[in-house]
Design an enzyme around this catalytic site. Structure first.
Site, PDB file in Angstrom:
ATOM      1  N   GLY A  23       0.894  -1.379  -0.002  1.00 32.62           N
ATOM      2  CA  GLY A  23       0.228  -0.028   0.065  1.00 32.62           C
ATOM      3  C   GLY A  23       0.670   1.334   0.054  1.00 32.62           C
ATOM      4  N   ASN A  24       0.678   2.281  -0.662  1.00 28.45           N
ATOM      5  CA  ASN A  24       1.353   3.525  -0.570  1.00 28.45           C
ATOM      6  C   ASN A  24       0.553   4.730  -0.855  1.00 28.45           C
ATOM      7  OD1 ASN A  24       0.879   3.263  -3.718  1.00 28.45           O
ATOM      8  ND2 ASN A  24       2.083   1.261  -3.377  1.00 28.45           N
ATOM      9  N   SER A  40      10.107   1.683  -2.150  1.00 26.66           N
ATOM     10  CA  SER A  40       9.569   0.503  -2.605  1.00 26.66           C
ATOM     11  C   SER A  40      10.154  -0.736  -1.414  1.00 26.66           C
ATOM     12  CB  SER A  40       9.991  -0.111  -4.074  1.00 26.66           C
ATOM     13  OG  SER A  40       9.821  -1.676  -4.404  1.00 26.66           O
ATOM     14  N   GLY A  41       9.504  -1.602  -1.190  1.00 28.17           N
ATOM     15  CA  GLY A  41       9.785  -2.672  -0.128  1.00 28.17           C
ATOM     16  C   GLY A  41      10.303  -2.278   1.264  1.00 28.17           C
ATOM     17  N   SER A  69       8.344   3.172  -4.945  1.00 27.76           N
ATOM     18  CA  SER A  69       7.225   2.205  -5.120  1.00 27.76           C
ATOM     19  C   SER A  69       7.032   1.583  -6.488  1.00 27.76           C
ATOM     20  CB  SER A  69       5.970   2.830  -4.493  1.00 27.76           C
ATOM     21  OG  SER A  69       4.787   1.847  -5.050  1.00 27.76           O
ATOM     22  N   SER A  70       6.746   0.368  -6.469  1.00 28.88           N
ATOM     23  CA  SER A  70       6.436  -0.376  -7.632  1.00 28.88           C
ATOM     24  C   SER A  70       5.161   0.065  -8.374  1.00 28.88           C
ATOM     25  CB  SER A  70       6.400  -1.673  -7.515  1.00 28.88           C
ATOM     26  OG  SER A  70       5.486  -2.137  -6.659  1.00 28.88           O
ATOM     27  N   ASP A  71       4.411   0.703  -7.616  1.00 33.80           N
ATOM     28  CA  ASP A  71       3.329   1.571  -7.999  1.00 33.80           C
ATOM     29  C   ASP A  71       3.264   3.025  -8.648  1.00 33.80           C
ATOM     30  OD1 ASP A  71       1.255  -0.662  -8.012  1.00 33.80           O
ATOM     31  OD2 ASP A  71       1.454  -0.294  -5.531  1.00 33.80           O
ATOM     32  N   HIS A  90      -2.833   3.981  -2.907  1.00 32.51           N
ATOM     33  CA  HIS A  90      -3.340   2.856  -3.381  1.00 32.51           C
ATOM     34  C   HIS A  90      -3.124   1.765  -2.153  1.00 32.51           C
ATOM     35  CE1 HIS A  90      -3.600  -0.893  -5.559  1.00 32.51           C
ATOM     36  NE2 HIS A  90      -2.173  -1.262  -5.356  1.00 32.51           N
ATOM     37  N   HIS A  92      -4.870  -2.508  -0.979  1.00 32.26           N
ATOM     38  CA  HIS A  92      -5.427  -4.034  -1.191  1.00 32.26           C
ATOM     39  C   HIS A  92      -6.416  -4.243  -0.039  1.00 32.26           C
ATOM     40  CE1 HIS A  92      -1.624  -5.216  -3.571  1.00 32.26           C
ATOM     41  NE2 HIS A  92      -2.409  -4.323  -4.364  1.00 32.26           N
ATOM     42  N   ASP A 115     -22.445  10.942   0.710  1.00 33.74           N
ATOM     43  CA  ASP A 115     -21.582  12.105   1.154  1.00 33.74           C
ATOM     44  C   ASP A 115     -20.117  12.229   0.492  1.00 33.74           C
ATOM     45  OD1 ASP A 115     -23.759  12.929   2.889  1.00 33.74           O
ATOM     46  OD2 ASP A 115     -22.737  12.070   4.665  1.00 33.74           O
ATOM     47  N   HIS A 155      -7.858  -6.428  -8.279  1.00 34.01           N
ATOM     48  CA  HIS A 155      -6.566  -5.911  -7.850  1.00 34.01           C
ATOM     49  C   HIS A 155      -6.871  -5.118  -6.455  1.00 34.01           C
ATOM     50  CE1 HIS A 155      -2.914  -3.184  -8.558  1.00 34.01           C
ATOM     51  NE2 HIS A 155      -2.824  -3.549  -7.457  1.00 34.01           N
ATOM     52  N   TYR A 209     -20.834  20.824   4.942  1.00 34.06           N
ATOM     53  CA  TYR A 209     -20.328  20.228   6.118  1.00 34.06           C
ATOM     54  C   TYR A 209     -19.197  20.605   6.568  1.00 34.06           C
ATOM     55  CZ  TYR A 209     -18.767  16.375   8.885  1.00 34.06           C
ATOM     56  OH  TYR A 209     -18.364  15.287   9.883  1.00 34.06           O
TER      57      TYR A 209
HETATM   58 ZN   LIG Z   1      -1.603  -3.190  -5.787  1.00 33.76          ZN
END
Ligand SMILES: [Zn+2]
Length: 215
Positions: A23-24, A40-41, A69-71, A90, A92, A115, A155, A209
């Site tokens: 996640g990133n 990454s990692g 990051s790989s994303d 991102h 999962h 909302d 994904h 709001y």
């Molecule tokens: Zn992913």
């Protein structure tokens, strides 16, 4: 921005949105064609502001000792094509990814969804990591959609926001409603909210709001 992005990764952990390093968060550096993203990692409790990496909008490393990051390519594609976006997340996260694995949008059956998301949370296409196809799928799905979250098929979740904090909030809310609607489904058919009421809820939450400070 390194500090902000570093601290926001702790929110992914605190809200149970991530396992291991999957996640990133990234944040655009205001006024520059650059963004800060997770290395990454590297595990979340080892992240420091100094270990965050800076990339240009093509995803090339500009500053930092670690590989990004790989994303990164997906984040970069979003920043290139959605100039209003200042943060991308991102994950999962479990329930949202379960909807993504079934290729099923989360229907708008909770006022909190109206909302925050202004309707259903949509599904994006199946896309493999390695080129621009994930980024293209995110942008194509969210460009004309109120939702700041997309469930990429098979994904996980990508969210956008005017800044990284807003994108993290959308990721937390996405998982929360994914879980509630999943549970509702187990017991019966959740009732849809009429579109006119969704529109009124969305307008009120987005424009009235809160403290009139940035969300
Ligand atoms: Zn992913």
């Amino acid at each position: 921005m390194r500090e902000i992005v570093c601290e926001l990764h702790a929110e992914l952990v605190r809200n149970n949105l991530v396992a291991w390093t999957a996640g990133n968060v990234s944040g655009r550096i205001p006024g520059e064609d650059l963004f800060v993203i997770k290395p990454s990692g590297v595990s979340y409790d080892e992240l420091t502001p100094a270990s965050m990496v800076v990339c240009d909008l093509d995803g090339n490393l500009v500053e930092g000792e670690h590989a990004p990051s790989s994303d990164t390519a997906a984040h970069a594609y979003v920043y290139r094509h959605m100039p209003e976006v200042g943060g991308v997340v991102h994950t999962h996260s479990t329930y949202a990814s379960a909807w993504a694995s079934r290729n099923e949008a989360i229907p708008c059956v909770l006022t909190a969804m109206a909302d925050e998301f202004g309707g259903e949370i949509p599904i994006g296409p199946f896309a493999l990591i390695g080129d621009d196809s994930i980024g293209q799928g995110i942008v194509r799905t969210l460009k004309d959609h109120r939702s700041p979250a997309v469930l990429m098929r098979n994904h996980g979740v990508f969210t956008i926001g005017k800044d990284p904090r807003a994108a993290v909030k959308a990721a937390v809310m996405c998982e929360d409603v994914a879980r509630t609607v999943h549970i509702a489904r187990q017991l019966g058919d959740p009732l849809p909210i009429p579109q006119a009421d969704i529109d009124r809820l969305y307008d009120r939450y987005q424009n009235v709001y809160g403290q009139r400070s940035p969300r």
